[in-house]
Design an enzyme around this catalytic site. Structure first.
Site, PDB file in Angstrom:
ATOM      1  N   MET A 151      -2.107  -7.803   6.665  1.00  0.00           N
ATOM      2  CA  MET A 151      -3.130  -8.599   5.973  1.00  0.00           C
ATOM      3  C   MET A 151      -2.608  -9.178   4.657  1.00  0.00           C
ATOM      4  O   MET A 151      -3.411  -9.525   3.783  1.00  0.00           O
ATOM      5  CB  MET A 151      -4.356  -7.729   5.691  1.00  0.00           C
ATOM      6  CG  MET A 151      -4.921  -7.016   6.914  1.00  0.00           C
ATOM      7  SD  MET A 151      -6.261  -5.900   6.459  1.00  0.00           S
ATOM      8  CE  MET A 151      -6.435  -4.928   7.972  1.00  0.00           C
ATOM      9  N   SER A 152      -1.307  -9.258   4.517  1.00  0.00           N
ATOM     10  CA  SER A 152      -0.764  -9.722   3.230  1.00  0.00           C
ATOM     11  C   SER A 152       0.468 -10.583   3.471  1.00  0.00           C
ATOM     12  O   SER A 152       0.655 -11.148   4.553  1.00  0.00           O
ATOM     13  CB  SER A 152      -0.393  -8.509   2.362  1.00  0.00           C
ATOM     14  OG  SER A 152       0.686  -7.787   2.936  1.00  0.00           O
ATOM     15  N   SER A 179       0.815  -1.223   0.000  1.00  0.00           N
ATOM     16  CA  SER A 179       0.000   0.000   0.000  1.00  0.00           C
ATOM     17  C   SER A 179       0.841   1.261   0.000  1.00  0.00           C
ATOM     18  O   SER A 179       1.724   1.410   0.841  1.00  0.00           O
ATOM     19  CB  SER A 179      -0.885   0.061   1.254  1.00  0.00           C
ATOM     20  OG  SER A 179      -1.713  -1.038   1.355  1.00  0.00           O
ATOM     21  N   HIS A 220      -3.141   0.818  -4.468  1.00  0.00           N
ATOM     22  CA  HIS A 220      -2.444  -0.220  -5.229  1.00  0.00           C
ATOM     23  C   HIS A 220      -2.663   0.039  -6.715  1.00  0.00           C
ATOM     24  O   HIS A 220      -3.793   0.087  -7.176  1.00  0.00           O
ATOM     25  CB  HIS A 220      -2.973  -1.605  -4.867  1.00  0.00           C
ATOM     26  CG  HIS A 220      -2.524  -2.089  -3.524  1.00  0.00           C
ATOM     27  ND1 HIS A 220      -1.599  -3.083  -3.366  1.00  0.00           N
ATOM     28  CD2 HIS A 220      -2.860  -1.693  -2.284  1.00  0.00           C
ATOM     29  CE1 HIS A 220      -1.398  -3.291  -2.076  1.00  0.00           C
ATOM     30  NE2 HIS A 220      -2.151  -2.460  -1.394  1.00  0.00           N
ATOM     31  N   ASN A 275       1.331   2.579  11.201  1.00  0.00           N
ATOM     32  CA  ASN A 275       0.568   2.999  12.399  1.00  0.00           C
ATOM     33  C   ASN A 275       0.942   2.052  13.517  1.00  0.00           C
ATOM     34  O   ASN A 275       1.342   0.909  13.268  1.00  0.00           O
ATOM     35  CB  ASN A 275      -0.944   2.895  12.118  1.00  0.00           C
ATOM     36  CG  ASN A 275      -1.333   1.491  11.675  1.00  0.00           C
ATOM     37  OD1 ASN A 275      -1.172   1.131  10.504  1.00  0.00           O
ATOM     38  ND2 ASN A 275      -1.814   0.704  12.610  1.00  0.00           N
ATOM     39  N   HIS A 277      -7.411   3.945   7.134  1.00  0.00           N
ATOM     40  CA  HIS A 277      -6.619   3.617   5.943  1.00  0.00           C
ATOM     41  C   HIS A 277      -5.892   4.847   5.408  1.00  0.00           C
ATOM     42  O   HIS A 277      -4.797   4.746   4.854  1.00  0.00           O
ATOM     43  CB  HIS A 277      -7.531   3.006   4.873  1.00  0.00           C
ATOM     44  CG  HIS A 277      -6.790   2.427   3.703  1.00  0.00           C
ATOM     45  ND1 HIS A 277      -5.761   1.512   3.844  1.00  0.00           N
ATOM     46  CD2 HIS A 277      -6.916   2.623   2.375  1.00  0.00           C
ATOM     47  CE1 HIS A 277      -5.295   1.184   2.653  1.00  0.00           C
ATOM     48  NE2 HIS A 277      -5.974   1.847   1.742  1.00  0.00           N
ATOM     49  N   TYR A 284      -8.857 -10.392   1.655  1.00  0.00           N
ATOM     50  CA  TYR A 284     -10.081  -9.658   2.003  1.00  0.00           C
ATOM     51  C   TYR A 284     -10.802  -9.109   0.783  1.00  0.00           C
ATOM     52  O   TYR A 284     -11.960  -8.699   0.861  1.00  0.00           O
ATOM     53  CB  TYR A 284      -9.794  -8.533   3.020  1.00  0.00           C
ATOM     54  CG  TYR A 284      -8.840  -7.455   2.555  1.00  0.00           C
ATOM     55  CD1 TYR A 284      -9.216  -6.505   1.615  1.00  0.00           C
ATOM     56  CD2 TYR A 284      -7.553  -7.383   3.072  1.00  0.00           C
ATOM     57  CE1 TYR A 284      -8.348  -5.524   1.187  1.00  0.00           C
ATOM     58  CE2 TYR A 284      -6.671  -6.403   2.667  1.00  0.00           C
ATOM     59  CZ  TYR A 284      -7.071  -5.478   1.719  1.00  0.00           C
ATOM     60  OH  TYR A 284      -6.202  -4.513   1.295  1.00  0.00           O
ATOM     61  N   GLU A 285     -10.134  -9.110  -0.365  1.00  0.00           N
ATOM     62  CA  GLU A 285     -10.807  -8.683  -1.589  1.00  0.00           C
ATOM     63  C   GLU A 285     -11.690  -9.802  -2.153  1.00  0.00           C
ATOM     64  O   GLU A 285     -12.430  -9.586  -3.107  1.00  0.00           O
ATOM     65  CB  GLU A 285      -9.778  -8.266  -2.639  1.00  0.00           C
ATOM     66  CG  GLU A 285      -8.995  -7.027  -2.239  1.00  0.00           C
ATOM     67  CD  GLU A 285      -7.840  -6.740  -3.183  1.00  0.00           C
ATOM     68  OE1 GLU A 285      -8.074  -6.083  -4.209  1.00  0.00           O
ATOM     69  OE2 GLU A 285      -6.708  -7.178  -2.909  1.00  0.00           O
ATOM     70  N   HIS A 300      -5.322  -9.279  -2.134  1.00  0.00           N
ATOM     71  CA  HIS A 300      -5.436  -9.695  -0.738  1.00  0.00           C
ATOM     72  C   HIS A 300      -6.614 -10.654  -0.568  1.00  0.00           C
ATOM     73  O   HIS A 300      -7.581 -10.595  -1.324  1.00  0.00           O
ATOM     74  CB  HIS A 300      -5.698  -8.476   0.169  1.00  0.00           C
ATOM     75  CG  HIS A 300      -4.696  -7.384   0.055  1.00  0.00           C
ATOM     76  ND1 HIS A 300      -4.748  -6.437  -0.940  1.00  0.00           N
ATOM     77  CD2 HIS A 300      -3.611  -7.081   0.800  1.00  0.00           C
ATOM     78  CE1 HIS A 300      -3.732  -5.596  -0.801  1.00  0.00           C
ATOM     79  NE2 HIS A 300      -3.026  -5.964   0.244  1.00  0.00           N
ATOM     80  N   ALA A 349       2.622  -2.678   4.277  1.00  0.00           N
ATOM     81  CA  ALA A 349       2.307  -1.756   5.363  1.00  0.00           C
ATOM     82  C   ALA A 349       1.862  -2.620   6.530  1.00  0.00           C
ATOM     83  O   ALA A 349       1.153  -3.610   6.326  1.00  0.00           O
ATOM     84  CB  ALA A 349       1.173  -0.826   4.942  1.00  0.00           C
TER      85      ALA A 349
HETATM   86  N1  HPA Z   1      -3.289  -3.979  11.124  1.00  0.00           N
HETATM   87  C1  HPA Z   1      -3.340  -4.786  10.052  1.00  0.00           C
HETATM   88  N2  HPA Z   1      -2.873  -4.442   8.865  1.00  0.00           N
HETATM   89  C2  HPA Z   1      -2.303  -3.221   8.751  1.00  0.00           C
HETATM   90  C3  HPA Z   1      -2.224  -2.336   9.834  1.00  0.00           C
HETATM   91  C4  HPA Z   1      -2.739  -2.733  11.088  1.00  0.00           C
HETATM   92  O1  HPA Z   1      -2.711  -2.005  12.088  1.00  0.00           O
HETATM   93  N3  HPA Z   1      -1.593  -1.205   9.365  1.00  0.00           N
HETATM   94  C5  HPA Z   1      -1.320  -1.432   8.064  1.00  0.00           C
HETATM   95  N4  HPA Z   1      -1.742  -2.648   7.678  1.00  0.00           N
END
Ligand code: HPA
Length: 258
Positions: free
Chosen positions: A194-195, A13, A44, A218, A230, A68-69, A66, A96
């Site tokens: 998540m990847s 990302s 993306h 974050n 996001h 989740y998509e 991903h 990320a």
């Molecule tokens: N959690 C999961 N996936 C992420 C996060 C998070 O805090 N930040 C960026 N991708």
């Protein structure tokens, strides 16, 4: 035109602009490649970029798919398998991630030394394609220690340090609850995302060594009192983008022929 990439790179990302650093580029939108999943996530780009970095033929996936998509784990690793079939000798995966380890700060770059797959699925489920790799691949060194050493040397030359940590992968798409983050910390995770793990499993299956780098966009849920969104994830990606690109430009050519 470059036909045989030596290194493959997957950009996460907000990190898509690294592809612009390649020379003699050839760009192929994912929608022009049969069976290639389109990346629907914001941030993306969705294209495969061939080119050279310091003379090393490189292929970059600018954008990934991903779970989740709604894609299957097998669809998610089509790119890795394509790049491995083209002959890459090293795979660099970026993402990320949320920072679980309290020593990290927003914007830190962290090498992944190992992972915990909590996605509840695996791209190797189903009949094994013996032409790709073994039924039961070893994951003892899923992330190359030698590659981490190279990355740390390059980072030192650029004036920053690169800690290493364990990445826990969940399916998403919601960010975690604070209780989930406490659980992840207790089981040894430093980063959450998540990847990445499906791609790294597919690369290891095909005996392609991996370097993976997380950008801590974050701190994870409950670590600070702030909520996660996001836009913040993308904004941090933009802020560290220059440093990330310099690191990749230095590291990628050193991963082959050494
Ligand atoms: N959690 C999961 N996936 C992420 C996060 C998070 O805090 N930040 C960026 N991708």
């Amino acid at each position: 035109m470059v036909h045989r990439p030596a290194v493959g790179v997957i950009l996460g990302s907000g990190l898509g602009a690294f592809a612009d650093a390649l020379e003699s580029r050839l760009e192929i939108p994912y929608c022009d490649i049969p069976h290639w999943p389109k990346s629907t996530a914001v941030g993306h780009a969705g294209k495969l970029v061939f080119g050279e970095l310091s003379g090393v033929p490189t292929v970059v996936m600018s954008g990934r798919s991903h779970l989740y998509e709604g894609y299957t784990p097998q669809q998610i690793v089509i790119g890795v398998r394509a790049m491995a079939s083209l002959g890459i000798q090293a795979l660099v995966v970026t993402n990320a991630a949320g920072g679980i380890n309290l020593e990290y700060a927003r914007g830190a770059l962290v090498l992944i030394s190992d992972h915990i797959n909590l996605q509840g699925t695996n791209p190797l489920i189903g009949p094994n394609d013996d032409s790709l790799g073994p039924r039961f691949p070893d994951m003892t060194e899923a992330y190359s220690a030698r590659f981490r050493g190279i990355a740390q040397q390059v980072a030192a030359g650029l004036g920053f340090s690169l800690p290493a940590g364990v990445y826990a992968a969940l399916s998403g798409p919601n960010y975690e609850t604070p209780a989930e983050i406490r659980y992840l910390r207790a089981i040894g995770a430093d980063l959450v995302g998540m990847s990445t793990v499906a791609e790294v499993i597919a690369a290891n299956h095909m005996s392609v060594p991996v370097l993976a780098i997380s950008c801590v966009t974050n701190m994870a849920a409950g670590v600070t009192s702030e909520k996660i969104n996001h836009e913040e994830v993308l904004e941090t990606g933009r802020q560290v983008h220059g440093r990330f690109v310099e690191l990749l430009k230095g590291v990628v050519p050193k991963l082959v022929g050494a």
